[in-house]
Design a protein around this motif. Structure first.
Motif, PDB file in Angstrom:
ATOM      1  N   GLU A  15      15.245   4.618  -5.695  1.00 12.13           N
ATOM      2  CA  GLU A  15      15.296   3.195  -6.015  1.00 12.13           C
ATOM      3  C   GLU A  15      14.017   2.461  -5.641  1.00 12.13           C
ATOM      4  OE1 GLU A  15      17.572   4.668  -4.086  1.00 12.13           O
ATOM      5  OE2 GLU A  15      19.246   4.888  -5.488  1.00 12.13           O
ATOM      6  N   GLN A  16      13.148   3.094  -4.856  1.00 10.04           N
ATOM      7  CA  GLN A  16      11.997   2.391  -4.318  1.00 10.04           C
ATOM      8  C   GLN A  16      10.766   2.598  -5.192  1.00 10.04           C
ATOM      9  OE1 GLN A  16      11.621   3.891  -0.357  1.00 10.04           O
ATOM     10  NE2 GLN A  16      13.619   3.141   0.289  1.00 10.04           N
ATOM     11  N   VAL A  17      10.176   1.493  -5.625  1.00 13.66           N
ATOM     12  CA  VAL A  17       8.941   1.525  -6.395  1.00 13.66           C
ATOM     13  C   VAL A  17       7.960   0.569  -5.738  1.00 13.66           C
ATOM     14  CG1 VAL A  17       7.858   1.118  -8.633  1.00 13.66           C
ATOM     15  CG2 VAL A  17      10.167   2.060  -8.523  1.00 13.66           C
ATOM     16  N   PHE A  18       6.791   1.066  -5.374  1.00 13.25           N
ATOM     17  CA  PHE A  18       5.788   0.242  -4.690  1.00 13.25           C
ATOM     18  C   PHE A  18       4.588   0.030  -5.604  1.00 13.25           C
ATOM     19  CE2 PHE A  18       7.874   0.310  -0.658  1.00 13.25           C
ATOM     20  CZ  PHE A  18       8.504   1.534  -0.585  1.00 13.25           C
ATOM     21  N   ASN A  19       3.970  -1.124  -5.435  1.00 10.01           N
ATOM     22  CA  ASN A  19       2.817  -1.475  -6.257  1.00 10.01           C
ATOM     23  C   ASN A  19       1.545  -1.607  -5.427  1.00 10.01           C
ATOM     24  OD1 ASN A  19       4.322  -1.701  -8.698  1.00 10.01           O
ATOM     25  ND2 ASN A  19       5.096  -3.683  -7.978  1.00 10.01           N
ATOM     26  N   THR A  20       1.517  -0.988  -4.276  1.00 11.28           N
ATOM     27  CA  THR A  20       0.341  -1.060  -3.406  1.00 11.28           C
ATOM     28  C   THR A  20      -0.129   0.341  -3.046  1.00 11.28           C
ATOM     29  OG1 THR A  20       1.755  -1.161  -1.434  1.00 11.28           O
ATOM     30  CG2 THR A  20       1.043  -3.259  -2.379  1.00 11.28           C
ATOM     31  N   VAL A  21      -1.395   0.435  -2.659  1.00  8.10           N
ATOM     32  CA  VAL A  21      -1.948   1.687  -2.157  1.00  8.10           C
ATOM     33  C   VAL A  21      -1.522   1.839  -0.710  1.00  8.10           C
ATOM     34  CG1 VAL A  21      -4.069   2.978  -1.744  1.00  8.10           C
ATOM     35  CG2 VAL A  21      -3.891   1.478  -3.732  1.00  8.10           C
ATOM     36  N   HIS A  22      -0.896   2.955  -0.372  1.00  9.96           N
ATOM     37  CA  HIS A  22      -0.281   3.103   0.946  1.00  9.96           C
ATOM     38  C   HIS A  22      -1.293   2.964   2.081  1.00  9.96           C
ATOM     39  CE1 HIS A  22       2.674   4.325   3.888  1.00  9.96           C
ATOM     40  NE2 HIS A  22       1.888   5.306   4.297  1.00  9.96           N
ATOM     41  N   SER A  23      -2.513   3.455   1.888  1.00 10.35           N
ATOM     42  CA  SER A  23      -3.507   3.363   2.952  1.00 10.35           C
ATOM     43  C   SER A  23      -3.967   1.925   3.180  1.00 10.35           C
ATOM     44  CB  SER A  23      -4.721   4.246   2.625  1.00 10.35           C
ATOM     45  OG  SER A  23      -5.356   3.797   1.450  1.00 10.35           O
ATOM     46  N   GLU A  24      -3.761   1.036   2.191  1.00 13.84           N
ATOM     47  CA  GLU A  24      -4.150  -0.364   2.330  1.00 13.84           C
ATOM     48  C   GLU A  24      -2.982  -1.247   2.740  1.00 13.84           C
ATOM     49  OE1 GLU A  24      -6.010  -1.648  -1.264  1.00 13.84           O
ATOM     50  OE2 GLU A  24      -7.547  -0.085  -1.219  1.00 13.84           O
ATOM     51  N   PHE A  25      -1.793  -0.958   2.233  1.00 13.05           N
ATOM     52  CA  PHE A  25      -0.597  -1.717   2.581  1.00 13.05           C
ATOM     53  C   PHE A  25       0.572  -0.747   2.586  1.00 13.05           C
ATOM     54  CE2 PHE A  25       2.993  -4.537   2.088  1.00 13.05           C
ATOM     55  CZ  PHE A  25       2.650  -5.637   2.853  1.00 13.05           C
ATOM     56  N   GLY A  26       1.111  -0.487   3.769  1.00 11.70           N
ATOM     57  CA  GLY A  26       2.087   0.583   3.940  1.00 11.70           C
ATOM     58  C   GLY A  26       3.378   0.353   3.190  1.00 11.70           C
ATOM     59  N   HIS A  27       3.967   1.431   2.706  1.00 13.84           N
ATOM     60  CA  HIS A  27       5.222   1.382   1.975  1.00 13.84           C
ATOM     61  C   HIS A  27       6.390   1.345   2.958  1.00 13.84           C
ATOM     62  CE1 HIS A  27       2.878   3.617  -1.403  1.00 13.84           C
ATOM     63  NE2 HIS A  27       2.594   2.347  -1.345  1.00 13.84           N
ATOM     64  N   CYS A  28       7.149   0.279   2.921  1.00 15.25           N
ATOM     65  CA  CYS A  28       8.304   0.122   3.813  1.00 15.25           C
ATOM     66  C   CYS A  28       9.325  -0.747   3.108  1.00 15.25           C
ATOM     67  CB  CYS A  28       7.884  -0.506   5.149  1.00 15.25           C
ATOM     68  SG  CYS A  28       9.247  -0.795   6.285  1.00 15.25           S
ATOM     69  N   ALA A  29      10.449  -0.158   2.736  1.00 20.90           N
ATOM     70  CA  ALA A  29      11.480  -0.891   1.999  1.00 20.90           C
ATOM     71  C   ALA A  29      12.715  -1.155   2.837  1.00 20.90           C
ATOM     72  CB  ALA A  29      11.870  -0.111   0.742  1.00 20.90           C
ATOM     73  N   ASN A  30      12.680  -0.837   4.131  1.00 22.09           N
ATOM     74  CA  ASN A  30      13.848  -1.013   4.995  1.00 22.09           C
ATOM     75  C   ASN A  30      13.952  -2.467   5.432  1.00 22.09           C
ATOM     76  OD1 ASN A  30      15.846  -0.930   6.961  1.00 22.09           O
ATOM     77  ND2 ASN A  30      15.210   1.090   7.703  1.00 22.09           N
ATOM     78  N   ASN A  31      14.969  -3.154   4.984  1.00 16.33           N
ATOM     79  CA  ASN A  31      15.134  -4.570   5.306  1.00 16.33           C
ATOM     80  C   ASN A  31      15.516  -4.809   6.761  1.00 16.33           C
ATOM     81  OD1 ASN A  31      14.475  -5.640   2.760  1.00 16.33           O
ATOM     82  ND2 ASN A  31      16.541  -5.215   1.999  1.00 16.33           N
ATOM     83  N   ASN A  32      15.858  -3.762   7.500  1.00 12.96           N
ATOM     84  CA  ASN A  32      16.115  -3.921   8.929  1.00 12.96           C
ATOM     85  C   ASN A  32      14.826  -4.235   9.693  1.00 12.96           C
ATOM     86  OD1 ASN A  32      18.914  -3.403   8.807  1.00 12.96           O
ATOM     87  ND2 ASN A  32      18.552  -1.189   8.809  1.00 12.96           N
ATOM     88  N   PHE A  33      13.705  -3.867   9.100  1.00 11.54           N
ATOM     89  CA  PHE A  33      12.423  -4.093   9.759  1.00 11.54           C
ATOM     90  C   PHE A  33      11.820  -5.422   9.282  1.00 11.54           C
ATOM     91  CE2 PHE A  33      12.206   0.784   9.494  1.00 11.54           C
ATOM     92  CZ  PHE A  33      13.056   0.899  10.594  1.00 11.54           C
ATOM     93  N   ARG A  34      12.621  -6.465   9.356  1.00  8.91           N
ATOM     94  CA  ARG A  34      12.197  -7.801   8.957  1.00  8.91           C
ATOM     95  C   ARG A  34      12.723  -8.798   9.996  1.00  8.91           C
ATOM     96  NH1 ARG A  34      10.439  -4.501   5.837  1.00  8.91           N
ATOM     97  NH2 ARG A  34      10.576  -4.480   3.559  1.00  8.91           N
ATOM     98  N   LEU A  35      11.883  -9.764  10.364  1.00 13.73           N
ATOM     99  CA  LEU A  35      12.293 -10.841  11.269  1.00 13.73           C
ATOM    100  C   LEU A  35      11.640 -12.136  10.813  1.00 13.73           C
ATOM    101  CD1 LEU A  35      12.155  -9.366  14.906  1.00 13.73           C
ATOM    102  CD2 LEU A  35      14.187 -10.036  13.613  1.00 13.73           C
ATOM    103  N   VAL A  36      12.260 -13.254  11.152  1.00 13.48           N
ATOM    104  CA  VAL A  36      11.725 -14.572  10.809  1.00 13.48           C
ATOM    105  C   VAL A  36      11.014 -15.136  12.027  1.00 13.48           C
ATOM    106  CG1 VAL A  36      12.297 -16.921  10.094  1.00 13.48           C
ATOM    107  CG2 VAL A  36      13.510 -14.984   9.086  1.00 13.48           C
ATOM    108  N   SER A  37       9.826 -15.677  11.809  1.00 11.56           N
ATOM    109  CA  SER A  37       9.028 -16.249  12.891  1.00 11.56           C
ATOM    110  C   SER A  37       9.382 -17.717  13.075  1.00 11.56           C
ATOM    111  CB  SER A  37       7.532 -16.101  12.571  1.00 11.56           C
ATOM    112  OG  SER A  37       6.739 -16.807  13.497  1.00 11.56           O
ATOM    113  N   GLU A  38      10.008 -18.055  14.186  1.00 13.02           N
ATOM    114  CA  GLU A  38      10.340 -19.443  14.497  1.00 13.02           C
ATOM    115  C   GLU A  38      10.546 -19.591  15.991  1.00 13.02           C
ATOM    116  OE1 GLU A  38      13.922 -20.494  12.500  1.00 13.02           O
ATOM    117  OE2 GLU A  38      15.026 -18.714  13.142  1.00 13.02           O
TER     118      GLU A  38
END
Length: 680
Positions: free
Chosen positions: A96-119
């Motif tokens: 299901e995962q399709v990335f549009n970036t070069v991994h060495s420039e912007f890492g591929h990570c689709a896990n939504n658990n690794f997200r936080l809001v800055s406040e």
């Protein structure tokens, strides 16, 4: 130096003072869990590399279900590269995962658990309380500097008498005083020169998630550096690429390429002469909308933004009250202005209030006349400590004592806040409560230059009175386009007729008009952008911008709390992308830098020494990026854990309270969320 032959660069890199740090860099294939098509592409690339033949113009196409990017060759493997985790993910993408970036420039990570809001979390202590190391660390650090200074003076004393030609620049000659004879010169020659391997590391290519180092060595104790011709790709934890926009591929890079075709590469004049284009006006309008002020002006250099515009704000008869840890550009600008300056202890609001009361009651020195104006200058996010300014308390003092407030958001704009709008967004405060908001585009936007924003009357005056308007080269069109495209990607783009709405529920209406431009934070109206600019839907919708912000916050909290649980002494707010890891001892700076670079997955770090910080608080400054993946932070933590044991750097938590490295990596989400809990 003895005449014995030097060891080869490879031999140097394989020298192993420890048992497990200098492991041979693996180029093995991925784990058996990877998708078959993904492995097929990797094996093809490995075969090409082993034959050392030119890279084919095309890579065997991956199936649509497991495609990583539209340009698979650049994403899966680069020529002559193959370190697992750097050039391709440790774990293959799912169907299901399709990335549009070069991994060495912007890492591929689709896990939504690794997200936080800055406040801002109410109840969080914002005052900087540095943790003290054990006494034996303090004593040994003082002794080390004492030994270095004593031996340095002995070498200077003997050298001036036996090798006078080598010391001509330090000795008076023909009636002229020596040009370099103070402590800074001594420090550079006798202390900094010993660790010059840590500084001015030459690189090439994109400074993204990874970076390509040009290998070098010194045969003469760092007097000269010789390139070996080799290159090393390393995990980059040292660049100001907070949101990962420093990319050579993607929607922003495409927009920059198009701007070069339309505008060229230079404005070839200053703004007040013939260098102001419609793209400058577009960028300034978008910046004003982004930060929530009436107007903004931009300049081609961040350091010069402070040093050139502060003298246009204050002069003789004015008082500047500055945080003791403010950036050198602020200090330089205040000196140029001729204003009186007073400093207060970092983020100490009680001392700031005491200083304000004294300054207002006593007035100017000798005459006791009232000050023409009082300007308080602070930073939103302090670049060496990673601490956040106590903005709510400063605004309380501003209402009480009626001073002007200047906030430098060089490191906070785009990096903190649920919408990436800086410390005002972080605290949920209207930016119109602040008189001058300054920031740079070097960090979160992957560009260059800086801006000043405020009321239209103030900004119009600065355009004429600031040195950069008349003498500074206008910002080049490609850089302007990088700013516009990356900023629009963070904001999202909405039609001009759209009804203003805020996805975060914290919309602030800044004026009486109901137009979209008066709502902050909000999307960028299409009318503010060039008519020819077309961004990818994921960028235009703001989805990718929000994802980058949340990835950055998770990475920052995880690395900060992980280092603390391992026992290190660190400075900084948990949500700050700048993390200072304290080393103290001068000899450990060089060794930490070298051991990280020679780790099984090379990691490039920046060590900070005097005069950028106090002599006793030498440190490693880790700059986290949204481009890093959770696996990257794991790698950094594992390297720090091993090297910290070798160099005796764990002086924070007591041993019984520390976590094992495997627990830290396994409980990453739990650790990251610790930074979002109230604490004192």
């Amino acid at each position: 130096m003895p005449n014995s032959p030097l060891p080869s660069p490879m031999a140097l890199s394989n020298m192993s003072p420890t048992s497990s740090i200098f492991k041979k860099r693996s180029t093995s294939s991925l784990t058996p869990k990877t998708a078959a098509s993904y492995l097929s592409a990797l094996s093809e690339a490995d075969a090409r590399r082993s034959r050392r033949s030119p890279t084919p113009t095309a890579t065997p196409a991956l199936s649509l279900s497991s495609s990583v990017t539209s340009e698979s060759e650049e994403t899966v493997l680069h020529e002559n590269e193959g370190l697992p985790g750097l050039d391709y993910p440790l774990h293959a993408p799912t169907s299901e995962q399709v990335f549009n970036t070069v991994h060495s420039e912007f890492g591929h990570c689709a896990n939504n658990n690794f997200r936080l809001v800055s406040e801002h979390i109410p109840g969080t202590c914002l005052q900087h309380v540095p943790e003290e190391p054990p006494y034996y660390i303090v004593i040994s650090t003082y002794i080390s500097y004492l030994i270095l200074i004593c031996f340095g003076h002995i070498r200077d004393f003997l050298g001036k008498r036996f090798y006078p030609k080598a010391y001509q620049h330090l000795m008076p000659s023909d009636g002229y005083a020596p040009l370099n004879s103070d402590f800074d010169s001594f420090y550079t020659r006798r202390l900094k020169a010993r660790i010059d391997e840590c500084f001015s590391q030459p690189v090439t290519g994109v400074a993204g998630r990874t970076i390509m180092l040009l290998d070098r060595y010194s045969p003469d104790y760092n007097d000269t550096q010789i390139f070996t011709g080799g290159r090393t790709r390393a995990l980059n934890i040292s660049s100001y690429n907070y949101l990962g926009f420093a990319q050579a591929k993607g929607g922003c890079a495409d927009a920059v390429e198009e701007s070069i075709k339309r505008y060229g590469v230079s404005s070839a004049s200053s703004r007040l002469d013939a260098g102001s284009t419609d793209l400058h006006a577009t960028a300034e309008a978008l910046v004003a909308k982004f930060v929530g002020q009436e107007d903004a002006l931009i300049s081609s250099m961040g350091f010069a933004t402070n040093s050139a515009y502060i003298p246009a704000l204050v002069n003789k008869g004015c008082l500047v009250i500055s945080d003791e840890l403010n950036h050198a550009s602020i200090r330089f600008g205040v000196r140029l202005s001729g204003a009186n300056v007073r400093m207060y202890k970092h983020n100490d609001m009680a001392q700031l209030e005491s200083l304000l009361r004294e300054a207002i009651s006593q007035g100017q020195p000798k005459t006791h006349r009232p000050w023409k104006k009082i300007l308080v200058i602070v930073e939103g996010l302090y670049s060496m400590e990673g601490t956040v300014v106590d903005l709510p308390r400063i605004l309380e003092l501003k209402k009480k004592y009626k001073f002007y407030l200047f906030v430098d958001e060089a490191h906070s704009i785009g990096a903190v806040g649920p919408n990436g709008r800086g410390v005002c967004d972080f605290f949920g405060i209207s930016p119109r409560n602040i008189d001058i908001l300054m920031g740079t585009f070097t960090k979160s936007f992957g560009a260059a230059g800086g801006y000043i924003s405020g009321s239209k009357v103030l900004v119009d005056r600065l355009r004429v009175r600031g040195y950069l308007g008349a003498y500074g080269e206008a910002m080049s069109p490609p850089v302007l386009m990088q700013i516009v495209s990356s900023m629009a990607s963070i904001m999202g783009i909405a039609p001009s007729t759209a009804v203003a709405a805020s996805s975060s529920g914290s919309t602030l209406r800044l004026g009486s008009s109901s137009d979209l431009a008066d709502v902050h934070p909000g999307p960028a109206p299409q009318s503010l952008l060039p008519s020819w600019l077309t961004l990818d839907p994921s960028l235009a919708s703001g989805v990718e911008g929000r994802t980058r912000l949340q990835r950055l916050t998770f990475n920052s909290c995880y690395l900060h709390e992980g280092l603390k649980k391992l026992g290190f002494i660190t400075y900084g707010h948990p949500m700050s992308p700048v993390i200072a890891l304290l080393l103290f001892h001068p000899g450990k700076m060089h060794m930490f830098h070298r051991l990280m670079k020679q780790y099984k997955t090379p990691i490039i770090v920046v060590v900070v020494a005097y005069p950028a910080c106090a002599l006793m608080t030498t440190r490693v400054r880790l700059c986290v990026s949204a481009a890093h993946t959770k696996d990257d932070i794991d790698t950094i933590l594992r390297a720090c854990d091993e090297i910290g044991d070798v160099l005796d750097l764990k002086h924070g938590l007591p041993r019984r309270e520390r976590w094992d490295i495997e627990d830290v990596c396994a409980r990453a989400v739990e650790l990251a969320r610790i930074g979002t809990q109230p604490h004192t």
